[in-house]
Design a protein around this motif. Structure first.
Motif, PDB file in Angstrom:
ATOM      1  N   GLY A 170       0.779  -1.229   0.000  1.00  0.00           N
ATOM      2  CA  GLY A 170       0.000   0.000   0.000  1.00  0.00           C
ATOM      3  C   GLY A 170       0.811   1.278   0.000  1.00  0.00           C
ATOM      4  O   GLY A 170       0.262   2.362   0.158  1.00  0.00           O
ATOM      5  N   GLY A 171       2.129   1.167  -0.196  1.00  0.00           N
ATOM      6  CA  GLY A 171       2.958   2.371  -0.213  1.00  0.00           C
ATOM      7  C   GLY A 171       4.404   2.029  -0.522  1.00  0.00           C
ATOM      8  O   GLY A 171       4.731   0.906  -0.917  1.00  0.00           O
ATOM      9  N   LYS A 172       5.284   3.008  -0.336  1.00  0.00           N
ATOM     10  CA  LYS A 172       6.705   2.791  -0.545  1.00  0.00           C
ATOM     11  C   LYS A 172       7.498   3.652   0.428  1.00  0.00           C
ATOM     12  O   LYS A 172       7.032   4.704   0.877  1.00  0.00           O
ATOM     13  N   VAL A 173       8.696   3.194   0.789  1.00  0.00           N
ATOM     14  CA  VAL A 173       9.587   3.942   1.674  1.00  0.00           C
ATOM     15  C   VAL A 173      10.423   4.891   0.824  1.00  0.00           C
ATOM     16  O   VAL A 173      11.017   4.491  -0.175  1.00  0.00           O
ATOM     17  N   THR A 174      10.438   6.158   1.213  1.00  0.00           N
ATOM     18  CA  THR A 174      11.171   7.161   0.435  1.00  0.00           C
ATOM     19  C   THR A 174      12.417   7.687   1.142  1.00  0.00           C
ATOM     20  O   THR A 174      13.229   8.372   0.522  1.00  0.00           O
ATOM     21  N   GLY A 175      12.581   7.395   2.436  1.00  0.00           N
ATOM     22  CA  GLY A 175      13.765   7.886   3.146  1.00  0.00           C
ATOM     23  C   GLY A 175      13.850   7.326   4.549  1.00  0.00           C
ATOM     24  O   GLY A 175      12.869   6.810   5.103  1.00  0.00           O
ATOM     25  N   THR A 176      15.040   7.422   5.146  1.00  0.00           N
ATOM     26  CA  THR A 176      15.267   6.962   6.518  1.00  0.00           C
ATOM     27  C   THR A 176      16.072   8.004   7.281  1.00  0.00           C
ATOM     28  O   THR A 176      16.825   8.784   6.685  1.00  0.00           O
ATOM     29  N   MET A 177      15.903   8.028   8.592  1.00  0.00           N
ATOM     30  CA  MET A 177      16.650   8.963   9.431  1.00  0.00           C
ATOM     31  C   MET A 177      16.822   8.377  10.823  1.00  0.00           C
ATOM     32  O   MET A 177      15.906   7.733  11.351  1.00  0.00           O
ATOM     33  N   VAL A 178      17.992   8.590  11.408  1.00  0.00           N
ATOM     34  CA  VAL A 178      18.248   8.196  12.788  1.00  0.00           C
ATOM     35  C   VAL A 178      18.057   9.412  13.680  1.00  0.00           C
ATOM     36  O   VAL A 178      18.666  10.455  13.467  1.00  0.00           O
ATOM     37  N   ASN A 179      17.196   9.282  14.696  1.00  0.00           N
ATOM     38  CA  ASN A 179      16.968  10.357  15.657  1.00  0.00           C
ATOM     39  C   ASN A 179      17.573   9.942  16.988  1.00  0.00           C
ATOM     40  O   ASN A 179      16.949   9.242  17.788  1.00  0.00           O
ATOM     41  N   SER A 180      18.812  10.366  17.235  1.00  0.00           N
ATOM     42  CA  SER A 180      19.529   9.969  18.448  1.00  0.00           C
ATOM     43  C   SER A 180      18.894  10.552  19.701  1.00  0.00           C
ATOM     44  O   SER A 180      18.955   9.948  20.773  1.00  0.00           O
ATOM     45  N   ASP A 181      18.269  11.718  19.581  1.00  0.00           N
ATOM     46  CA  ASP A 181      17.633  12.346  20.747  1.00  0.00           C
ATOM     47  C   ASP A 181      16.462  11.520  21.256  1.00  0.00           C
ATOM     48  O   ASP A 181      16.197  11.473  22.463  1.00  0.00           O
ATOM     49  N   HIS A 182      15.753  10.852  20.341  1.00  0.00           N
ATOM     50  CA  HIS A 182      14.590  10.042  20.727  1.00  0.00           C
ATOM     51  C   HIS A 182      14.898   8.554  20.769  1.00  0.00           C
ATOM     52  O   HIS A 182      14.006   7.751  21.048  1.00  0.00           O
ATOM     53  N   ASN A 183      16.151   8.178  20.453  1.00  0.00           N
ATOM     54  CA  ASN A 183      16.494   6.761  20.315  1.00  0.00           C
ATOM     55  C   ASN A 183      15.542   6.059  19.346  1.00  0.00           C
ATOM     56  O   ASN A 183      14.946   5.024  19.658  1.00  0.00           O
ATOM     57  N   SER A 184      15.409   6.643  18.162  1.00  0.00           N
ATOM     58  CA  SER A 184      14.424   6.125  17.224  1.00  0.00           C
ATOM     59  C   SER A 184      14.945   6.105  15.793  1.00  0.00           C
ATOM     60  O   SER A 184      15.914   6.783  15.447  1.00  0.00           O
ATOM     61  N   ILE A 185      14.259   5.300  14.976  1.00  0.00           N
ATOM     62  CA  ILE A 185      14.473   5.253  13.535  1.00  0.00           C
ATOM     63  C   ILE A 185      13.202   5.778  12.879  1.00  0.00           C
ATOM     64  O   ILE A 185      12.105   5.293  13.165  1.00  0.00           O
ATOM     65  N   VAL A 186      13.342   6.757  11.994  1.00  0.00           N
ATOM     66  CA  VAL A 186      12.190   7.368  11.323  1.00  0.00           C
ATOM     67  C   VAL A 186      12.219   6.998   9.841  1.00  0.00           C
ATOM     68  O   VAL A 186      13.236   7.181   9.170  1.00  0.00           O
ATOM     69  N   LEU A 187      11.104   6.471   9.347  1.00  0.00           N
ATOM     70  CA  LEU A 187      10.966   6.147   7.934  1.00  0.00           C
ATOM     71  C   LEU A 187       9.966   7.106   7.290  1.00  0.00           C
ATOM     72  O   LEU A 187       8.849   7.276   7.808  1.00  0.00           O
TER      73      LEU A 187
END
Length: 281
Positions: A170-187
């Motif tokens: 139902g979609g596609k991934v267009t980018g990724t980012m590491v957020n060290s402040d939140h200890n998270s991975i953002v897609l």
């Protein structure tokens, strides 16, 4: 005998007049269609349909150009024809107005790359009232010439020089980012329909995932099983964030640490060199 001759003459005269009227009507409707039944049929069809609409293909890739051509049966001087494009989610993604030439024809081209989601698109043409409209559909597919997502292969995430496979519907991934402040991975994703995303994260990238955010809000439709996460999303979703207790440092942080260590080494070497020169004298 005289009566029979009179009736025969009257019949012949009537048939002659009907034939002449028919030929005159055909020539008036389509002056260029004389003795060409196929052309006459095409012209009759155009005159019967208020708005005719064609596209160059039933399938386009995102790198293609969509060509729209059409014809109106009865020209209204100065009146443009309105073109609308509806995406697979039912959203209006284009509104344009085209001039109609003296023959009743119109044409335009649009870059398919301006429409981000693959799927079935509907093109509508309206000339004046809604009773004078028509529509066609085409399928927009991913371009075969597009580069792999974020430098990895197809259906793979690129996170700090690591390639991580994933599945999405139902979609596609267009980018990724590491957020060290939140200890998270953002897609970053483009969701043209409701669907789901599943990723098995290595513990070196993120560990102890305890909740997932969709478009900035905590998701109630996420399933977390250790390092494996399945997330359900709706059409139009733009971001999915995975939050854990630890996340791989960003490249910028690593680079800063390396640069700092290098500077310390240079200072130590320089200090030793100066001390060596002092001892010599």
């Amino acid at each position: 005998m005289i009566i029979r001759v009179t009736l025969l003459f009257t019949t012949i005269l009537a048939l002659t007049m009907i034939g002449a009227s028919s030929a005159l009507a055909q020539n008036t409707a389509c002056p260029t269609c004389i003795d060409d039944p196929i052309a006459m049929a095409e012209e009759a069809k155009l005159q019967a349909v208020p708005v005719s609409l064609w596209i160059g293909s039933g399938t386009y890739m995102m790198s293609d150009t969509v060509t729209i051509t059409g014809h109106v049966a009865n020209i209204v001087e100065g009146a443009p024809i309105t073109i609308k494009v509806i995406d697979p989610a039912g959203s209006l993604v284009l509104v344009d107005q085209l001039d109609v030439d003296s023959n009743g024809d119109f044409e335009s081209e649009y870059a398919a790359s301006s429409w981000h989601y693959p799927g079935i698109y509907t093109i509508m043409a309206q000339y004046g009232s809604t009773a004078r409209d028509n529509k066609v559909q085409f399928e927009l597919t991913e371009s075969e010439k597009m580069d792999p997502v974020m430098g990895c292969g197809s259906n793979m995430l690129s996170i700090e020089e690591m390639c991580i496979p994933y599945d999405i519907e139902g979609g596609k991934v267009t980018g990724t980012m590491v957020n060290s402040d939140h200890n998270s991975i953002v897609l970053d994703i483009s969701a043209y329909d409701g669907g789901q995303l599943q990723v098995d994260f290595p513990s070196e990238v993120i560990s102890d995932i305890f909740f997932v955010m969709v478009n900035g809000e905590e998701s109630n439709d996420a399933e977390v099983d250790g390092q494996s996460v399945k997330v359900h999303f709706i059409a139009g979703t733009e971001s999915i964030e995975f939050v854990g207790s630890h996340v791989i440092p960003e490249f910028g942080t690593i680079a800063a640490l390396i640069l700092g260590a290098s500077l310390i080494s240079v200072v130590v070497i320089s200090t030793r060199s100066r001390l060596g020169l002092v001892n010599r004298f």
